[in-house]
Design a protein around this motif. Structure first.
Motif, mmCIF file in Angstrom:
data_model
loop_
_atom_site.group_PDB
_atom_site.id
_atom_site.type_symbol
_atom_site.label_atom_id
_atom_site.label_comp_id
_atom_site.label_asym_id
_atom_site.label_seq_id
_atom_site.Cartn_x
_atom_site.Cartn_y
_atom_site.Cartn_z
ATOM 1 N N GLU A 318 0.833 -1.207 0.000
ATOM 2 C CA GLU A 318 0.000 0.000 0.000
ATOM 3 C C GLU A 318 0.866 1.255 0.000
ATOM 4 O O GLU A 318 0.554 2.240 -0.682
ATOM 5 N N ARG A 319 1.977 1.207 0.766
ATOM 6 C CA ARG A 319 2.866 2.368 0.805
ATOM 7 C C ARG A 319 3.475 2.632 -0.567
ATOM 8 O O ARG A 319 3.476 3.770 -1.057
ATOM 9 N N TYR A 320 3.965 1.567 -1.211
ATOM 10 C CA TYR A 320 4.545 1.725 -2.545
ATOM 11 C C TYR A 320 3.477 2.130 -3.568
ATOM 12 O O TYR A 320 3.717 2.965 -4.445
ATOM 13 N N LYS A 321 2.295 1.529 -3.465
ATOM 14 C CA LYS A 321 1.218 1.844 -4.410
ATOM 15 C C LYS A 321 0.818 3.312 -4.309
ATOM 16 O O LYS A 321 0.621 3.997 -5.331
ATOM 17 N N ASN A 322 0.696 3.799 -3.081
ATOM 18 C CA ASN A 322 0.327 5.207 -2.902
ATOM 19 C C ASN A 322 1.389 6.131 -3.486
ATOM 20 O O ASN A 322 1.063 7.174 -4.077
ATOM 21 N N ALA A 323 2.667 5.735 -3.344
ATOM 22 C CA ALA A 323 3.748 6.553 -3.902
ATOM 23 C C ALA A 323 3.670 6.575 -5.425
ATOM 24 O O ALA A 323 3.796 7.646 -6.054
ATOM 25 N N VAL A 324 3.438 5.417 -6.052
ATOM 26 C CA VAL A 324 3.339 5.362 -7.516
ATOM 27 C C VAL A 324 2.120 6.145 -8.004
ATOM 28 O O VAL A 324 2.194 6.879 -8.992
ATOM 29 N N ASP A 325 0.998 6.001 -7.301
ATOM 30 C CA ASP A 325 -0.215 6.736 -7.698
ATOM 31 C C ASP A 325 0.017 8.241 -7.641
ATOM 32 O O ASP A 325 -0.401 8.984 -8.542
ATOM 33 N N GLN A 326 0.695 8.702 -6.586
ATOM 34 C CA GLN A 326 0.940 10.136 -6.457
ATOM 35 C C GLN A 326 1.899 10.621 -7.539
ATOM 36 O O GLN A 326 1.693 11.688 -8.141
ATOM 37 N N LEU A 327 2.932 9.834 -7.820
ATOM 38 C CA LEU A 327 3.871 10.199 -8.885
ATOM 39 C C LEU A 327 3.165 10.246 -10.241
ATOM 40 O O LEU A 327 3.469 11.105 -11.083
ATOM 41 N N SER A 328 2.230 9.343 -10.455
ATOM 42 C CA SER A 328 1.468 9.355 -11.708
ATOM 43 C C SER A 328 0.689 10.651 -11.854
ATOM 44 O O SER A 328 0.641 11.249 -12.940
ATOM 45 N N ARG A 329 0.103 11.097 -10.755
ATOM 46 C CA ARG A 329 -0.638 12.375 -10.805
ATOM 47 C C ARG A 329 0.305 13.546 -11.055
ATOM 48 O O ARG A 329 -0.013 14.471 -11.823
ATOM 49 N N TYR A 330 1.471 13.514 -10.404
ATOM 50 C CA TYR A 330 2.446 14.591 -10.633
ATOM 51 C C TYR A 330 2.871 14.639 -12.103
ATOM 52 O O TYR A 330 2.999 15.719 -12.702
ATOM 53 N N ASP A 334 2.559 18.102 -13.961
ATOM 54 C CA ASP A 334 3.750 18.933 -14.144
ATOM 55 C C ASP A 334 4.145 19.013 -15.619
ATOM 56 O O ASP A 334 3.858 18.113 -16.407
ATOM 57 N N ASP A 335 4.844 20.101 -15.971
ATOM 58 C CA ASP A 335 5.304 20.261 -17.350
ATOM 59 C C ASP A 335 6.434 19.286 -17.675
ATOM 60 O O ASP A 335 6.540 18.808 -18.806
ATOM 61 N N ARG A 336 7.303 19.022 -16.707
ATOM 62 C CA ARG A 336 8.460 18.155 -16.940
ATOM 63 C C ARG A 336 8.332 16.890 -16.093
ATOM 64 O O ARG A 336 8.160 16.957 -14.881
ATOM 65 N N ILE A 337 8.405 15.761 -16.770
ATOM 66 C CA ILE A 337 8.248 14.494 -16.068
ATOM 67 C C ILE A 337 9.376 14.284 -15.065
ATOM 68 O O ILE A 337 9.157 13.775 -13.960
ATOM 69 N N GLU A 338 10.580 14.701 -15.428
ATOM 70 C CA GLU A 338 11.699 14.514 -14.502
ATOM 71 C C GLU A 338 11.495 15.301 -13.209
ATOM 72 O O GLU A 338 11.891 14.848 -12.123
ATOM 73 N N ASP A 339 10.865 16.479 -13.305
ATOM 74 C CA ASP A 339 10.559 17.237 -12.084
ATOM 75 C C ASP A 339 9.491 16.526 -11.266
ATOM 76 O O ASP A 339 9.561 16.480 -10.027
ATOM 77 N N ALA A 340 8.499 15.982 -11.954
ATOM 78 C CA ALA A 340 7.426 15.280 -11.252
ATOM 79 C C ALA A 340 7.959 14.099 -10.445
ATOM 80 O O ALA A 340 7.468 13.801 -9.356
ATOM 81 N N LEU A 341 8.990 13.444 -10.962
ATOM 82 C CA LEU A 341 9.520 12.249 -10.310
ATOM 83 C C LEU A 341 10.530 12.558 -9.210
ATOM 84 O O LEU A 341 10.798 11.696 -8.366
ATOM 85 N N THR A 342 11.089 13.762 -9.223
ATOM 86 C CA THR A 342 12.209 14.033 -8.306
ATOM 87 C C THR A 342 12.021 15.241 -7.393
ATOM 88 O O THR A 342 12.776 15.384 -6.428
ATOM 89 N N SER A 343 11.048 16.104 -7.677
ATOM 90 C CA SER A 343 10.953 17.382 -6.947
ATOM 91 C C SER A 343 9.877 17.407 -5.879
ATOM 92 O O SER A 343 9.711 18.417 -5.190
ATOM 93 N N HIS A 344 9.120 16.348 -5.747
ATOM 94 C CA HIS A 344 8.021 16.325 -4.789
ATOM 95 C C HIS A 344 8.253 15.246 -3.744
ATOM 96 O O HIS A 344 9.216 14.482 -3.804
ATOM 97 N N SER A 345 7.312 15.207 -2.815
ATOM 98 C CA SER A 345 7.257 14.101 -1.871
ATOM 99 C C SER A 345 5.872 13.462 -2.004
ATOM 100 O O SER A 345 4.867 14.169 -1.869
ATOM 101 N N PRO A 346 5.806 12.196 -2.330
ATOM 102 C CA PRO A 346 6.893 11.229 -2.530
ATOM 103 C C PRO A 346 7.633 11.452 -3.845
ATOM 104 O O PRO A 346 7.128 12.129 -4.740
ATOM 105 N N SER A 347 8.833 10.820 -3.917
ATOM 106 C CA SER A 347 9.660 10.898 -5.120
ATOM 107 C C SER A 347 10.022 9.480 -5.555
ATOM 108 O O SER A 347 9.502 8.496 -5.015
#
Length: 735
Positions: A318-330, A334-347
């Protein structure tokens, strides 16, 4: 036979040719004729013939003190065949005034009749104390406390000198993780034992027989005798309670000073998790009922272990799933996928349990946490490109496969790499620190080699159990299945986001578009044109098969040609379907799926001759899409679920859906063959079939078609599976 160090795992311990002599054994065939028996029968049945082979089993009944009905053993066999022998075991008889248990089981074409004393060597009433012990065991919520208390309760119940909970590692070696012992004994808690101490075939038997008693290591076994015609077929004692012990293991116990041992198997999802291993330093016999009560402790502890482990795994997932779901939304926001994956929490760091991560995307390299430096990363990337062909690769000992990593093993001992695009050098790396640990072995784990008088290498069980310490370095914590599944899911989400954001630009590339269409047309044309000559081949083969003068070999060859033509025709049809999807225009409507799903489930169940009630259909919300293509998606997925779960004893297929404001997610779950986690990344590739499907029909095109349809609908599809446990497909449709 000389058992050398290379064939210890192949020692045939299920056919030892003898039994422990605290009881006796008789094997009978389906006509109740004696086919095998132990050579100590007349030591218990005074006056009975020394050789009973070929006689009706009724010959032994007069030697029991209390006369049972005539042919009562035959009657017990008849009852057991209907209701199961566990319903009648043990059956009480008396021999020379002493009560004995008769225990019946099946061995190939024989029934095993085992006679052993009905009284234990201790005064504890196990059945009276079992309930209290189980209650005290299950009172612990903490896993380690549960294990510790279980060892204490088992010791209280059976009274052995030492009781250990012994857990197997993935490589087969074991560790004592809980212990209850007499005060005068040294502790073995935390000691490790090599895999060869309990070889593979012994672990397999522990999965079938959940308890194993060795009553006295100093008593010689009684041989099993049979007729000359049967001698070439040793009696299989897999299910026997009296089965003799390997001489190597007997010597092993003697070297430890142990004179009696008892073990209870602990299973997790039908696999051997560990043992409750009990040692006594004097001989000790435990009767059948007491062993069954002790087995109940093991079964309840196994259930508790499974529940707690599943609960822990579910929380992790569930912890990993929630992180992937949030990254998918980011990524979609976001305009840049690399920012979405590295600039937020979770990353990126939060989709696994990593100490560092590197993202290489769109000509950018972004680091998180502790990672190799620029030069080290450049060399590592070169090694990955030249040596790793799978889209997902992971190891917990990088320097073992890539020695250049040794200088920075403190930072990187564990590596997981997901390939996004090999051609564009787009990757995601995750790193784990080295975890140096000291492993305390009960003696040197490398078994000494001794030579026979003829100079051959023979197996000698270890005779030294003094603590031998080993430092394990250059390794990290292993990557878990939950981490692997999380990364597979994230890779799919990144690919989806890249397609969404770059789709417009890529579709404007006319040359690529033209090449794609030409290739698509070519595949359609060549597949279509192949049908005519293939039809001719099939027709000629059928005409020739009518010729009565042909030999059986020729007719068999023509039959194979005919079957091959049918299979090729089926594959061409699927390739045509695959190519049509690329050219077909979508006709979007609101699709009410329930009737469609019910019809598919009913028809497919009929095709595969399964009960339609194995399919459970839950929520089926409407979706937006092309009705014909959506129908094809559900037909393929439901067909796979039913087809690959047919061999399951309790076949189940569940179709359900959830929805929110953005999407509808359908799930199709089965309890069938499952998919090896290493093959999950390739599951949707064209013509790809899993290694474990055997002779089950299929071409490996269906899931490729499904994925192409879903992508054409701008949806997503992913899969979660466990080998031997089943598979769940997730299909996401936009609202």
């Amino acid at each position: 036979m000389i058992i050398d160090l290379t064939n210890c795992d192949r020692e045939p311990i299920h056919i030892p040719g003898g039994i422990q002599s605290h009881g006796f054994l008789i094997a009978i065939d389906h006509k109740c004729h004696i086919t095998y028996h132990s050579d100590n029968v007349n030591a218990y049945l005074k006056g009975a013939p020394a050789n009973l082979l070929g006689e009706d089993v009724k010959i032994i009944e007069p030697y029991f003190d209390q006369q049972e009905p005539v042919s009562f053993i035959g009657q017990l066999i008849t009852i057991g065949k209907v209701s199961g022998f566990e319903q009648i075991n043990p059956f009480i008889i008396h021999i020379q005034g002493q009560p004995f248990h008769l225990i019946i089981s099946i061995s190939d074409d024989n029934y095993l009749l085992e006679f052993e004393p009905a009284a234990s060597d201790h005064n504890n009433d196990i059945q009276k104390t079992i309930g209290r012990s189980i209650s005290e065991m299950l009172a612990d919520k903490n896993l380690q406390s549960l294990l510790n208390n279980s060892a204490v309760q088992v010791k209280n119940v059976i009274g052995f000198d030492r009781v250990m909970v012994y857990r197997f590692a993935p490589d087969g070696h074991g560790e004592v993780i809980a212990e209850a012992k007499n005060d005068n004994l040294p502790s073995w808690l935390g000691l490790h034992y090599p895999a060869s101490d309990i070889p593979k075939q012994a672990r397999e038997l522990y999965k079938k027989n959940l308890t194993r008693l060795i009553a006295n290591v100093n008593v010689l076994p009684s041989a099993i005798i049979t007729s000359a015609t049967q001698a070439a077929t040793p009696l299989d004692l897999t299910c026997s309670h009296l089965r003799a012990v390997s001489p190597v293991h007997i010597q092993y116990l003697k070297n430890m000073g142990v004179q009696s041992s008892f073990s209870i198997s602990l299973l997790y999802k039908q696999e051997l998790w560990g043992l409750i291993a009990c040692h006594n330093y004097t001989p000790r016999f435990i009767d059948y009922r007491s062993r069954e009560s002790a087995k109940l402790i093991g079964q309840i502890l196994s259930s508790a272990l499974e529940f707690r482990q599943d609960e822990e795994n579910q929380q992790t997932m569930e912890r990993y799933k929630n992180a992937v779901d949030q990254l998918s939304r980011y990524m979609l926001k976001d305009d840049r996928i690399e920012d979405a994956l590295t600039s937020h929490s979770p990353s990126l760091m939060d989709v696994v349990n990593a100490d560092g991560a590197v993202l290489m995307l769109e000509n950018h390299t972004i680091r998180l946490g502790e990672t190799p430096d620029d030069d080290q990363l450049k060399d590592l990337l070169s090694w990955v490109k030249n040596n790793i062909v799978d889209s997902l690769y992971y190891t917990s000992n990088l320097s073992a496969v890539y020695p250049q990593a040794a200088p920075y093993k403190n930072t990187v001992s564990g590596l997981m790499v997901s390939t996004l695009s090999r051609e564009l050098d787009e990757y995601v790396f995750w790193f784990k620190h080295e975890q140096v640990k000291t492993v305390n072995w009960a003696g040197n784990p490398n078994k000494p080699v001794e030579l026979s008088p003829e100079g051959e290498r023979i197996l000698s069980p270890r005779n030294s159990f003094e603590v031998w310490s080993e430092t394990v370095a250059s390794t990290s914590v292993d990557w878990s299945n939950e981490e692997v599944k999380s990364v597979i899911r994230l890779r799919s989400e990144i690919a989806y986001a890249l397609n969404q954001k770059a789709g417009a630009i890529r579709l404007l590339n006319e040359k690529l578009k033209q090449a794609y269409e030409e290739l698509d047309t070519f595949s359609y044309t060549i597949s279509h044109d192949l049908k005519n000559p293939l039809t001719a081949v099939k027709s000629y083969a059928q005409i020739l098969m009518r010729d009565k003068t042909l030999s059986p070999q020729a007719l068999k060859a023509l039959s194979r040609i005919n079957a091959g033509a049918d299979k090729m025709n089926s594959m061409i049809g699927e390739v045509l379907d695959y190519s049509r999807i690329g050219r077909a225009d979508l006709v979007f409507t609101e699709v009410e799926t329930r009737t469609m799903i019910e019809e598919h489930a009913r028809e497919i169940a009929l095709i595969y001759e399964v009960d339609p009630t194995v399919v459970t259909i839950g929520n089926t919300p409407a979706i937006q899409g092309d009705r014909v293509m959506i129908s094809q998606v559900f037909a393929n997925i439901i067909s796979n679920a039913i087809k690959y779960s047919r061999s399951s004893p309790d076949q189940r297929v569940t179709i359900d859906a959830t929805e929110n404001e953005q999407e509808v997610v359908y799930t199709v779950t089965d309890n069938g063959l499952g998919i090896d986690i290493k093959q999950l990344p390739r599951i949707f590739e064209l013509f790809n079939r899993m290694d474990n499907v055997g002779d089950i029909e299929g071409t490996g095109v269906g899931l490729a078609i499904v994925k192409r349809i879903i992508e054409k609908h701008r949806g997503k599809i992913w899969v979660d599976s466990e080998l031997g446990k089943g598979t769940t497909f997730y299909i996401s449709f936009h609202k």
